[in-house]
Design a protein around this motif. Sequence first.
Motif, short mmCIF file in Angstrom:
data_model
loop_
_atom_site.label_atom_id
_atom_site.label_comp_id
_atom_site.label_asym_id
_atom_site.label_seq_id
_atom_site.Cartn_x
_atom_site.Cartn_y
_atom_site.Cartn_z
N VAL A 191 87.26 27.13 66.78
CA VAL A 191 88.25 28.09 66.28
C VAL A 191 87.61 28.90 65.16
N ILE A 192 87.58 30.22 65.32
CA ILE A 192 87.13 31.12 64.26
C ILE A 192 88.17 32.24 64.15
N PRO A 193 88.81 32.42 63.02
CA PRO A 193 89.83 33.47 62.93
C PRO A 193 89.23 34.86 62.98
N ASN A 194 90.08 35.83 63.30
CA ASN A 194 89.67 37.22 63.24
C ASN A 194 89.30 37.59 61.82
N PHE A 195 88.52 38.64 61.67
CA PHE A 195 88.08 39.07 60.35
C PHE A 195 88.27 40.58 60.22
N ILE A 196 88.20 41.05 59.00
CA ILE A 196 88.20 42.48 58.72
C ILE A 196 86.86 42.81 58.09
N ALA A 197 86.13 43.71 58.72
CA ALA A 197 84.83 44.13 58.20
C ALA A 197 84.98 45.43 57.44
N ASP A 198 84.29 45.52 56.31
CA ASP A 198 84.29 46.75 55.51
C ASP A 198 85.71 47.21 55.22
N ASP A 351 108.73 40.93 40.21
CA ASP A 351 107.91 39.76 39.93
C ASP A 351 107.44 39.08 41.23
N ILE A 352 108.36 38.97 42.20
CA ILE A 352 107.99 38.37 43.47
C ILE A 352 107.00 39.27 44.21
N TYR A 353 107.27 40.57 44.20
CA TYR A 353 106.38 41.50 44.89
C TYR A 353 104.97 41.45 44.32
N ALA A 354 104.84 41.44 43.01
CA ALA A 354 103.52 41.41 42.37
C ALA A 354 102.80 40.10 42.69
N SER A 355 103.54 39.00 42.69
CA SER A 355 102.94 37.70 43.00
C SER A 355 102.42 37.66 44.43
N PHE A 356 103.23 38.16 45.38
CA PHE A 356 102.82 38.16 46.78
C PHE A 356 101.61 39.08 47.00
N SER A 357 101.61 40.22 46.33
CA SER A 357 100.50 41.17 46.50
C SER A 357 99.19 40.55 46.02
N GLN A 358 99.21 39.91 44.88
CA GLN A 358 98.00 39.28 44.35
C GLN A 358 97.55 38.14 45.27
N ALA A 359 98.52 37.34 45.73
CA ALA A 359 98.19 36.23 46.62
C ALA A 359 97.61 36.72 47.94
N ALA A 360 98.09 37.87 48.42
CA ALA A 360 97.58 38.42 49.68
C ALA A 360 96.09 38.71 49.57
N LEU A 361 95.67 39.32 48.48
CA LEU A 361 94.25 39.62 48.29
C LEU A 361 93.42 38.34 48.20
N VAL A 362 93.95 37.35 47.49
CA VAL A 362 93.24 36.08 47.37
C VAL A 362 93.07 35.43 48.73
N ARG A 363 94.14 35.46 49.52
CA ARG A 363 94.08 34.85 50.86
C ARG A 363 93.04 35.56 51.73
N TYR A 364 93.06 36.89 51.68
CA TYR A 364 92.09 37.64 52.47
C TYR A 364 90.66 37.29 52.07
N ARG A 365 90.38 37.31 50.79
CA ARG A 365 89.01 37.09 50.32
C ARG A 365 88.54 35.67 50.59
N SER A 366 89.45 34.72 50.65
CA SER A 366 89.04 33.33 50.84
C SER A 366 88.99 32.90 52.30
N LYS A 367 89.68 33.64 53.21
CA LYS A 367 89.76 33.18 54.59
C LYS A 367 89.39 34.20 55.65
N PHE A 368 89.53 35.50 55.38
CA PHE A 368 89.38 36.48 56.45
C PHE A 368 88.38 37.59 56.15
N ASP A 369 87.71 37.51 55.05
CA ASP A 369 86.73 38.53 54.69
C ASP A 369 85.54 38.48 55.65
N GLY A 370 85.10 39.65 56.10
CA GLY A 370 83.96 39.70 57.00
C GLY A 370 82.72 39.05 56.43
N ASP A 371 82.54 39.12 55.10
CA ASP A 371 81.38 38.49 54.49
C ASP A 371 81.37 36.99 54.71
#
Length: 410
Positions: A191-198, A351-371
Amino acid sequence: MKHALFIVSLLDGKGPTGVEKHFNDMLHQARCHEIDAELVAPYPRRGIARKGAAMAARMIGTFDRERAAIFDAWIETKTLERKLAGILPRYAALGRTITLCAQDPLSALAALQVKAGHDCRVVIVIHYNVSVAEEMFLKGETTVQGPLWNFAFRTERQALARVDQIIFVSEFMRKLTLQRMPELDSVSHTVIPNFIADSPASEAVTSFDADLISIGTLEPRKNQVFLLRVLARAAQLGHRYTLTLVGNGPEAGRLQQQAAELGVAGQVHFAGFCKNAGNLIVRHRVLAHAARIENMPITLIEALAAGRPILAPAVGGITEIFDHGVEGYHWPLQDVDSAAALLIELLGRPDIYASFSQAALVRYRSKFDGDLLVSHWLTTILNSHGSSHTGWQKTWRPMPALDRDPMAQA
């Protein structure tokens, strides 16, 4: 030894699908790492023989639509075989190690047929949801146990049993496939998840095109009518939100009519097909999704990369992309009132919106980043973990184990 990678697909790579985005990104990344990479598809459809076959398919379709589709699939398979058989000897003569990466079971069967006479490796990536037959059924192309349904199941079983490697893009599909075909447990798979490159970085924008954006083919499975009903319910509660629907499809007319009947036509922009639609996400506040079943939709990963919260159902592989109450909400498709309440809370609580937005970036960088993932994809597809060509292997880190059972929400 240098590698040659051939993406084998029934799609021409010019369309809006997530599958095409995936393999176009894969081709680009392979070339960036000095791998010979090429798409092999049954296009363009030229020549007297191909025109004759198309005419024959239309004639068959006048009295049996499903068998006409089977005949057309056979023609596409033979076209792929012919193209591959013409290309492979040239790369073999150059001393390349050849891999054929199929994007669907029919393409895999064509690749396997060619492999019988050539030294090459065949890999398949499982992009479809549940099964190819199920997807055809949901599109109205076949009936359960109909000729096309049975043909699709036979093709899937035969192809997956014979390939050298199966790559699932979600744990959901791995479990579901092995439950249906336990004999595949002996076939190498991962299993390898999809990624976003660049991926473009999240932008701080002062104005938005609309509150919500939804990207996908306008078809029954994508269930965009649910989004219209949620908008209407929110408006009844005094919250008027706007929505951009990106995509074309057979449901376009019905959705426009439904928007008018619900009184939200002025809140919805039907954008049609947009090239590189993922780039539009940053111009919206939330990514909304309502599909009844999904494998690993790239558009949700694009939302994470843009730092945008997600509203999507807890179905299929979606639960592997984001967590409820962390990067967004899993809204219930059977309860418009509850879904509208979640939308109102997300857009009404900074407050909820800002928390979710920050968490979204963290999730992307830790699990789905092309690097993180490109090297994993390339080493797995090419079976090059021990290869001397290690330029793409420097950044790969194993994916963290899942902490929940994605089948629970299927």
